[in-house]
Design an enzyme around this catalytic site. Structure first.
Site, mmCIF file in Angstrom:
data_model
loop_
_atom_site.group_PDB
_atom_site.id
_atom_site.type_symbol
_atom_site.label_atom_id
_atom_site.label_comp_id
_atom_site.label_asym_id
_atom_site.label_seq_id
_atom_site.Cartn_x
_atom_site.Cartn_y
_atom_site.Cartn_z
ATOM 1 N N CYS A 58 12.656 -12.239 -8.710
ATOM 2 C CA CYS A 58 12.713 -11.908 -10.489
ATOM 3 C C CYS A 58 13.144 -13.270 -10.880
ATOM 4 N N CYS A 63 10.570 -11.532 -13.207
ATOM 5 C CA CYS A 63 10.862 -11.291 -14.622
ATOM 6 C C CYS A 63 11.286 -12.540 -15.529
ATOM 7 N N LYS A 66 8.448 -15.128 -16.390
ATOM 8 C CA LYS A 66 7.463 -14.140 -17.109
ATOM 9 C C LYS A 66 7.915 -13.888 -18.446
ATOM 10 N N TYR A 201 1.347 -3.980 -14.279
ATOM 11 C CA TYR A 201 2.179 -4.643 -15.012
ATOM 12 C C TYR A 201 1.837 -6.259 -15.157
ATOM 13 N N GLU A 205 0.663 -8.739 -18.364
ATOM 14 C CA GLU A 205 1.573 -9.366 -18.876
ATOM 15 C C GLU A 205 0.945 -10.839 -18.775
ATOM 16 N N HIS A 468 18.279 1.617 -40.530
ATOM 17 C CA HIS A 468 17.212 1.154 -41.351
ATOM 18 C C HIS A 468 17.471 -0.346 -41.825
ATOM 19 N N GLU A 473 14.511 3.198 -35.215
ATOM 20 C CA GLU A 473 14.773 4.494 -36.022
ATOM 21 C C GLU A 473 13.407 5.354 -35.826
HETATM 22 P P1 FAD Z 1 12.950 -10.028 -3.989
HETATM 23 O O1 FAD Z 1 13.638 -10.239 -5.374
HETATM 24 O O2 FAD Z 1 11.670 -10.150 -3.724
HETATM 25 O O3 FAD Z 1 13.855 -10.709 -2.730
HETATM 26 C C1 FAD Z 1 13.500 -10.819 -1.488
HETATM 27 C C2 FAD Z 1 14.076 -12.102 -0.982
HETATM 28 O O4 FAD Z 1 13.856 -12.003 0.521
HETATM 29 C C3 FAD Z 1 12.883 -13.110 -1.362
HETATM 30 O O5 FAD Z 1 13.665 -14.438 -1.822
HETATM 31 C C4 FAD Z 1 12.269 -13.429 0.038
HETATM 32 O O6 FAD Z 1 11.828 -14.726 0.182
HETATM 33 C C5 FAD Z 1 13.279 -13.221 1.195
HETATM 34 N N1 FAD Z 1 12.810 -12.928 2.336
HETATM 35 C C6 FAD Z 1 11.755 -12.032 2.540
HETATM 36 N N2 FAD Z 1 11.503 -12.028 4.078
HETATM 37 C C7 FAD Z 1 12.655 -12.507 4.582
HETATM 38 C C8 FAD Z 1 13.036 -12.568 5.788
HETATM 39 N N3 FAD Z 1 12.443 -12.210 6.701
HETATM 40 N N4 FAD Z 1 14.112 -13.454 6.167
HETATM 41 C C9 FAD Z 1 14.770 -14.016 4.944
HETATM 42 N N5 FAD Z 1 14.516 -13.948 3.785
HETATM 43 C C10 FAD Z 1 13.301 -13.224 3.573
HETATM 44 N N6 FAD Z 1 11.088 -6.364 -12.619
HETATM 45 C C11 FAD Z 1 11.840 -5.890 -13.789
HETATM 46 O O7 FAD Z 1 12.790 -5.106 -13.659
HETATM 47 N N7 FAD Z 1 11.569 -6.551 -14.734
HETATM 48 C C12 FAD Z 1 10.333 -7.473 -15.080
HETATM 49 O O8 FAD Z 1 10.068 -7.939 -16.239
HETATM 50 C C13 FAD Z 1 9.811 -7.983 -14.034
HETATM 51 N N8 FAD Z 1 8.841 -8.601 -14.071
HETATM 52 C C14 FAD Z 1 8.182 -9.227 -12.848
HETATM 53 C C15 FAD Z 1 7.319 -10.031 -13.014
HETATM 54 C C16 FAD Z 1 6.363 -10.493 -11.984
HETATM 55 C C17 FAD Z 1 5.210 -11.700 -12.044
HETATM 56 C C18 FAD Z 1 6.852 -10.038 -10.640
HETATM 57 C C19 FAD Z 1 6.063 -10.515 -9.414
HETATM 58 C C20 FAD Z 1 7.786 -9.109 -10.554
HETATM 59 C C21 FAD Z 1 8.427 -8.659 -11.504
HETATM 60 N N9 FAD Z 1 9.546 -7.677 -11.668
HETATM 61 C C22 FAD Z 1 10.101 -7.200 -12.542
HETATM 62 C C23 FAD Z 1 9.751 -6.954 -10.200
HETATM 63 C C24 FAD Z 1 10.920 -7.508 -9.538
HETATM 64 O O9 FAD Z 1 10.984 -9.012 -9.648
HETATM 65 C C25 FAD Z 1 11.440 -6.879 -8.367
HETATM 66 O O10 FAD Z 1 11.419 -5.728 -8.446
HETATM 67 C C26 FAD Z 1 12.738 -7.647 -7.522
HETATM 68 O O11 FAD Z 1 12.498 -8.849 -7.583
HETATM 69 C C27 FAD Z 1 12.839 -6.811 -6.183
HETATM 70 O O12 FAD Z 1 14.084 -7.107 -5.626
HETATM 71 P P2 FAD Z 1 14.405 -7.334 -4.161
HETATM 72 O O13 FAD Z 1 15.492 -7.789 -3.948
HETATM 73 O O14 FAD Z 1 13.723 -5.999 -3.634
HETATM 74 O O15 FAD Z 1 13.338 -8.534 -3.526
HETATM 75 P P1 NDP Z 2 0.355 -2.820 -9.754
HETATM 76 O O1 NDP Z 2 0.380 -2.113 -8.527
HETATM 77 O O2 NDP Z 2 1.227 -2.449 -10.887
HETATM 78 O O3 NDP Z 2 -1.006 -3.067 -10.344
HETATM 79 C C1 NDP Z 2 -2.059 -3.419 -9.543
HETATM 80 C C2 NDP Z 2 -3.189 -3.558 -10.388
HETATM 81 O O4 NDP Z 2 -4.362 -4.136 -9.394
HETATM 82 C C3 NDP Z 2 -4.098 -2.113 -10.625
HETATM 83 O O5 NDP Z 2 -4.620 -2.226 -11.793
HETATM 84 C C4 NDP Z 2 -4.986 -1.756 -9.287
HETATM 85 O O6 NDP Z 2 -5.994 -1.071 -9.833
HETATM 86 C C5 NDP Z 2 -5.539 -3.365 -9.093
HETATM 87 N N1 NDP Z 2 -6.126 -3.432 -7.729
HETATM 88 C C6 NDP Z 2 -5.519 -3.238 -6.570
HETATM 89 N N2 NDP Z 2 -6.298 -3.407 -5.794
HETATM 90 C C7 NDP Z 2 -7.346 -4.119 -5.987
HETATM 91 C C8 NDP Z 2 -8.409 -4.860 -5.590
HETATM 92 N N3 NDP Z 2 -8.821 -4.953 -4.192
HETATM 93 N N4 NDP Z 2 -9.354 -5.397 -6.305
HETATM 94 C C9 NDP Z 2 -9.263 -5.336 -7.873
HETATM 95 N N5 NDP Z 2 -8.309 -4.690 -8.314
HETATM 96 C C10 NDP Z 2 -7.231 -4.110 -7.510
HETATM 97 O O7 NDP Z 2 0.752 -4.225 -9.284
HETATM 98 P P2 NDP Z 2 1.489 -5.436 -9.909
HETATM 99 O O8 NDP Z 2 0.918 -6.798 -8.789
HETATM 100 O O9 NDP Z 2 0.649 -5.759 -11.281
HETATM 101 O O10 NDP Z 2 2.780 -5.446 -10.034
HETATM 102 C C11 NDP Z 2 3.703 -4.995 -8.920
HETATM 103 C C12 NDP Z 2 4.960 -4.437 -9.404
HETATM 104 O O11 NDP Z 2 5.841 -5.462 -9.783
HETATM 105 C C13 NDP Z 2 4.902 -3.311 -10.422
HETATM 106 O O12 NDP Z 2 4.643 -2.224 -9.785
HETATM 107 C C14 NDP Z 2 6.053 -3.459 -10.838
HETATM 108 O O13 NDP Z 2 7.092 -2.400 -10.699
HETATM 109 C C15 NDP Z 2 6.728 -4.718 -11.007
HETATM 110 N N6 NDP Z 2 6.701 -5.433 -12.076
HETATM 111 C C16 NDP Z 2 7.309 -5.022 -13.088
HETATM 112 C C17 NDP Z 2 7.424 -5.934 -14.107
HETATM 113 C C18 NDP Z 2 8.184 -5.339 -15.392
HETATM 114 O O14 NDP Z 2 9.076 -4.686 -15.423
HETATM 115 N N7 NDP Z 2 7.980 -5.556 -16.676
HETATM 116 C C19 NDP Z 2 6.431 -6.881 -14.725
HETATM 117 C C20 NDP Z 2 5.584 -7.075 -13.395
HETATM 118 C C21 NDP Z 2 5.751 -6.607 -12.389
HETATM 119 P P3 NDP Z 2 -6.090 0.466 -9.440
HETATM 120 O O15 NDP Z 2 -5.242 1.030 -10.421
HETATM 121 O O16 NDP Z 2 -7.624 0.702 -9.359
HETATM 122 O O17 NDP Z 2 -5.467 0.625 -7.986
#
Ligand code: FAD
Ligand code: NDP
Length: 495
Positions: A58, A63, A66, A201, A205, A468, A473
């Site tokens: 995140c 997050c 982004k 997502y 985004e 408003h 609203e």
């Molecule tokens: P993470 O935050 O991924 O933390 C896991 C940590 O463990 C990492 O630092 C990893 O390197 C470490 N790790 C992994 N394996 C090991 C190991 N074996 N030993 C030691 N360390 C290890 N969520 C939202 O709510 N709002 C958003 O707007 C949003 N935008 C997103 C945009 C993007 C591009 C992405 C990729 C995700 C987004 N998310 C968003 C999702 C959100 O980031 C994740 O749901 C959240 O970070 C999950 O938290 P976590 O604690 O499960 O794992």
């Molecule tokens: P998603 O699972 O949301 O989307 C993956 C997309 O990739 C789908 O459109 C899927 O299509 C497509 N896809 C999967 N496999 C292939 C392939 N082999 N070739 C081409 N297209 C493929 O994953 P994201 O990576 O976008 O996000 C992961 C998670 O991170 C989200 O589920 C969300 O929870 C979290 N996140 C949250 C955000 C927020 O809160 N604003 C922002 C960003 C991430 P199909 O539908 O056909 O399977």
């Protein structure tokens, strides 16, 4: 503070593997309740070599960067609109975003958060190790440090909070030439013409902010846009992105990426008729979902069960099949991959382990927002899910188009500003889902999520006096049902 008696057999009461949203939240709560806690966190570089500091996805590659890039995009939009409000801005065509300045600002903010996180752990006396952990036995974790040295840690309870990393498709050139969300926010060079593969997502985004920052952006959609979301809303989002200049290639799958002599990338893809197409891009960004980092934990050493199709963990109340091993966040099977979900589950688990609490995590009706150029926020059931679960006869769909007041002067397009309420048709007419496309969708939907948690009914929503002129609203003004066939277009701003 609850009484905690450290078990002398183990070094820690709680060892957390993964210093991201869920792991850090659990660690902080546990230590506040008197537990002795350690956190292992390690970031394996992306295929392109990108790496980052403490705090997880995140903060570093999710997050936060982004949202900052989305904000940069919104500001660009605002600059263009400001002339209509009397601001004397230079010719809008001359206004450009500087990618290096943007990424530097974003990365500086992230580094400050990394630093604050480390200081906070030190202050709270949570031991932090920059080590990659894996199971030796159900109470012992081996941590591999950066220099290759291994250290053993024992703990009464172990929390898996390792999250996931972007997937790459198994096609030639994907790993060599593609990037992912792990790389985009710190990319040294401006991305140029970008192909975003995946329409979830992340795909929407990233394509959204890249297009608004001035880069040619194309989304390649394998099947549908935003699977799992209300499809009418999802298609409206895609339509709005297209209106703003994002290209969409539907029903297509990439098949090969080659680097040309000029450094640009030649991408081949196949459509649903099995026809091959190609085009040249500067950047190819994969956003095709994320893979949990569970195999790296050597789950076989303790008999930890993973769901075969996803390699995720199916925990019951965050407890895995190994009684002292727990899991929160993105590693959990069929749970929303969202930061507040990981944080809330981590905190509640710590309270149950160390604070005599019995409160469980409620994964139902978690609100979310897609930060597409015109944002989409929602909570609860989609129209199709509500109908599938309860039947068409039992469900009423209310909908409305609306015109944000601030859109009038710059004459912004309002054609996709749309809201929907899904409710029971009879009985108490409980609200089952709310969907909002428009500015500040996350801010709008958060409060309604609390109302839904309190069993909001449609009559109560209608009885709520609006603020408003706001966009939120509009939910209090909604009255047209889809069933009626009446025009959901707005009549006037203030009636
Ligand atoms: P993470 O935050 O991924 O933390 C896991 C940590 O463990 C990492 O630092 C990893 O390197 C470490 N790790 C992994 N394996 C090991 C190991 N074996 N030993 C030691 N360390 C290890 N969520 C939202 O709510 N709002 C958003 O707007 C949003 N935008 C997103 C945009 C993007 C591009 C992405 C990729 C995700 C987004 N998310 C968003 C999702 C959100 O980031 C994740 O749901 C959240 O970070 C999950 O938290 P976590 O604690 O499960 O794992
Ligand atoms: P998603 O699972 O949301 O989307 C993956 C997309 O990739 C789908 O459109 C899927 O299509 C497509 N896809 C999967 N496999 C292939 C392939 N082999 N070739 C081409 N297209 C493929 O994953 P994201 O990576 O976008 O996000 C992961 C998670 O991170 C989200 O589920 C969300 O929870 C979290 N996140 C949250 C955000 C927020 O809160 N604003 C922002 C960003 C991430 P199909 O539908 O056909 O399977």
């Amino acid at each position: 503070m609850a009484c905690m008696c450290s078990d002398q057999k183990f070094m820690y009461d709680l060892l957390v593997i993964g210093g991201g949203s869920g792991g850090l939240a659990a660690a902080k709560e546990a230590v506040n309740l008197g537990a002795k806690v350690a956190v292992l966190d390690f970031v394996t570089p992306s295929p392109r070599g990108t790496t980052w500091g403490l705090g997880g996805t995140c903060v570093n590659v999710g997050c936060i960067p982004k949202k900052l890039m989305h904000q940069a995009a919104l500001l660009g939009e605002a600059i263009h609109e400001s002339a209509a409000y009397g601001w004397q801005v230079p010719d809008p065509k001359t206004i450009k975003n500087d990618w290096q300045a943007l990424t530097t600002a974003v990365q500086n903010h992230i580094k400050s958060v990394n630093w604050v996180t480390r200081v906070e752990l030190r202050t709270k006396k949570i031991e932090y190790f920059n080590a990659l952990g894996y199971f030796k036995d159900q109470h012992t974790i081996c941590g591999k440090m950066k220099n290759g040295e291994e250290k053993l840690f024992t703990a009464k309870n172990i929390l898996i909070a390792v999250g996931g990393r972007p997937r790459y498709p198994d096609i030639p050139g994907a790993l060599e030439y593609g990037i992912s969300s792990d790389d985009i926010f710190s990319l040294e060079k401006a991305p140029g013409k970008t192909l975003v593969i995946g329409a979830g997502y992340i795909g929407l985004e990233c394509a959204g902010f890249l297009n608004s920052l001035g880069y040619d952006a194309t989304v390649m959609v394998r099947s549908i846009v935003l699977r799992g979301f209300d499809q009418q809303m999802a298609n409206t989002i895609a339509q709005e992105m297209e209106r703003r200049g994002v290209h969409f290639i539907y029903q297509a799958k990439p098949s090969k990426i080659e680097k040309q002599t000029d450094g640009r990338l030649l991408v081949n893809w196949v459509d649903k008729e099995r026809q091959t197409h190609q085009d040249i891009f500067d950047t190819v960004l994969f956003a095709i979902g994320r893979k949990p980092l569970t195999e790296e934990l050597k789950p076989e050493n303790i008999g930890l069960q993973l769901v075969p199709e996803t390699a995720k963990i199916e925990a019951i109340d965050e407890q895995t099949n190994i009684p002292n091993v727990y899991a929160v966040g993105d590693v959990l099977h069929k749970k929303p991959e969202l930061t507040p979900v990981a944080i809330h589950a981590g905190r509640l688990l710590a309270r149950r382990l160390f604070g005599n609490s019995t409160e469980q995590m409620d994964y139902v009706n978690v609100a979310t927002t897609v930060f597409s150029p015109l944002e989409y926020g929602c909570v609860g059931l989609s129209e199709e899910a509500a109908i599938a679960i309860h039947g068409e006869d039992k469900i009423e769909i209310y909908h409305a188009y609306y015109k944000p007041t601030e859109f009038f002067i710059p004459q912004k397009d309002v054609s996709n500003c749309y809201i929907k309420v899904v409710a029971f048709r009879n009985g108490d007419q409980r609200v089952l889902g709310m969907h909002f496309i428009g500015p500040n969708a996350g801010e709008v939907i958060q409060g309604f999520a609390a109302a839904i948690k309190c069993n909001l009914t449609f009559p109560k929503l209608k009885d709520t006096v609006g603020i408003h002129p706001t966009v939120a609203e509009e939910f209090t003004r909604i009255s047209v049902t889809k069933r009626s066939g009446l025009d959901p277009k707005p009549q006037s701003c203030c009636s």
